[in-house]
Each structure stands twice: as C-alpha cells, then as structure tokens.
Design a protein around this motif. Structure first.
Motif, PDB file in Angstrom:
ATOM      1  N   VAL A   1      40.631  42.030  49.638  1.00 14.09           N
ATOM      2  CA  VAL A   1      40.384  40.901  48.840  1.00 14.09           C
ATOM      3  C   VAL A   1      38.728  41.114  49.107  1.00 14.09           C
TER       4      VAL A   1
ATOM      5  N   ASP B   1      35.487  39.155  47.882  1.00 16.97           N
ATOM      6  CA  ASP B   1      34.859  37.993  47.248  1.00 16.97           C
ATOM      7  C   ASP B   1      33.178  38.333  46.946  1.00 16.97           C
TER       8      ASP B   1
ATOM      9  N   HIS C   1      31.404  36.147  45.361  1.00 14.98           N
ATOM     10  CA  HIS C   1      30.458  35.068  45.255  1.00 14.98           C
ATOM     11  C   HIS C   1      29.217  34.899  46.280  1.00 14.98           C
TER      12      HIS C   1
ATOM     13  N   ILE D   1      37.175  38.883  43.357  1.00 18.81           N
ATOM     14  CA  ILE D   1      36.834  37.441  43.139  1.00 18.81           C
ATOM     15  C   ILE D   1      35.619  37.312  42.490  1.00 18.81           C
TER      16      ILE D   1
ATOM     17  N   GLY E   1      43.427  33.418  42.112  1.00 22.73           N
ATOM     18  CA  GLY E   1      42.032  32.781  41.305  1.00 22.73           C
ATOM     19  C   GLY E   1      42.105  33.010  39.963  1.00 22.73           C
TER      20      GLY E   1
ATOM     21  N   ALA F   1      39.131  35.820  38.748  1.00 23.35           N
ATOM     22  CA  ALA F   1      39.468  36.960  39.795  1.00 23.35           C
ATOM     23  C   ALA F   1      40.326  38.149  38.930  1.00 23.35           C
TER      24      ALA F   1
END
Length: 176
Positions: free
Chosen positions: A92, A94, A96, A123, A163, A167
């Motif tokens: 994963v 991410d 952000h 994501i 997500g 995502a």
C-alpha cells in the motif's frame, strides 16, 4: 422536434399495440407519417459544391499504435477479484500529504523495488472542490513514462473497501 423514421414508426406501433391503456384513458394515436416531399433536383452538372461551413469534418487518420498497457485487459479472474473486493494488495502506497515531486518518487520506488509485489494499492485521494486531486490527475502520466511503463501491466480503480474513487490498483508485470 425530429420526425420518426419508418423503422422507428414500425417499432413504436409494435410497442403501442402491446400495452393496455389505464382505465379512463385512450390509446395515444401514432403520429401521422410525414408526406414525402418532392424536391426538384438540379442536374448533376449544375450542383454547386458545398460551402466550407457545411462540409462534414474530415475523419481523423487512424494510427497503428500498440494498445496502451495501462488500459490492457487482464484476464477475467483479476476483474472478478477487483469487483468483489477480494484482491489483496501486496503493498500500500499512501500519497496523501506529498507534493507532486515526492509523490512521483515514492510511487516510482514502490514500482521499481523488485521485491516480488504484484499488486500495489496507491491511495491518491479524491480531492475536493476547493482542493483538486493533483496527484490523482498525474498518476496516469507518471505510469506512462518510459521508466515505469515496462513494469506496469494494468491500472484499475480500487474497490470501495480499499478507497474507491480515491485509490487505484497497479498490477505489475511478472518478473522475468
């Protein structure tokens, strides 16, 4: 309002004949067929060429281009797993809180890691009206770059459990 063609009129007549009107209502009448309009055609030599504004647009030239790997079709088992939310990502990522530059670096290092991961869940976030999802908008461009394109088999939207619209699953090619 456009008129119905002969085929559409015949189809409507079949549909109208198969329904029963509500109590107290009448069956609507089929619109009358337009009377054929007789036009006098000028002789072929007397025709004027169409004005430039009325010419149909030229068809774009077809390019013999290989299909884009990010839109490549996976076999049905992949798509079924994604649709049912059963696809388990190996990693994963991410993005952000990253800038465009750092997000691209993190994504590239995750794809090029070579640790046997096959599915990466990225994501990006969905964005908001006051803050657009710039990383999400750039993702396709980054994956289409020559350094990453050979490693990516496909890109798919993530299941809501992972997500949804914010995502993506990046399916990597098998190591050779």
């Amino acid at each position: 309002m456009r008129r119905l063609s002969a085929h559409e009129r015949a189809l409507w007549a079949r549909v109208a004949a198969s329904v029963k009107p509500l109590p107290g209502r009448e069956m609507p009448k089929l619109p009358a067929a337009p009377a054929p309009v007789a036009t006098a055609e000028p002789p072929p030599a007397a025709k004027t060429p169409p004005s430039p504004s009325r010419r149909p647009p030229a068809a774009p030239a077809a390019k013999a281009k290989a299909p884009h790997p990010l839109g490549a079709t996976l076999d049905g088992s992949w798509d079924r797993q994604i649709a049912r939310g059963r696809l388990a990502p190996d990693r994963v990522v991410d993005l952000h809180g990253h800038t465009l530059a750092t997000a691209h670096g993190v994504l590239a290092s995750a794809i090029l890691a070579g640790d046997g991961a096959r599915v990466i869940l990225v994501i990006t976030g969905k964005g908001r009206p006051d803050r657009p999802a710039r990383i999400r908008d750039e993702l396709m461009h980054w994956l289409d770059r020559p350094d990453l394109r050979p490693h990516v088999a496909s890109l798919r939207g993530a299941h809501p459990r992972h997500g949804g619209g914010g995502a993506f699953y990046i399916i990597l090619r098998r190591g050779k």
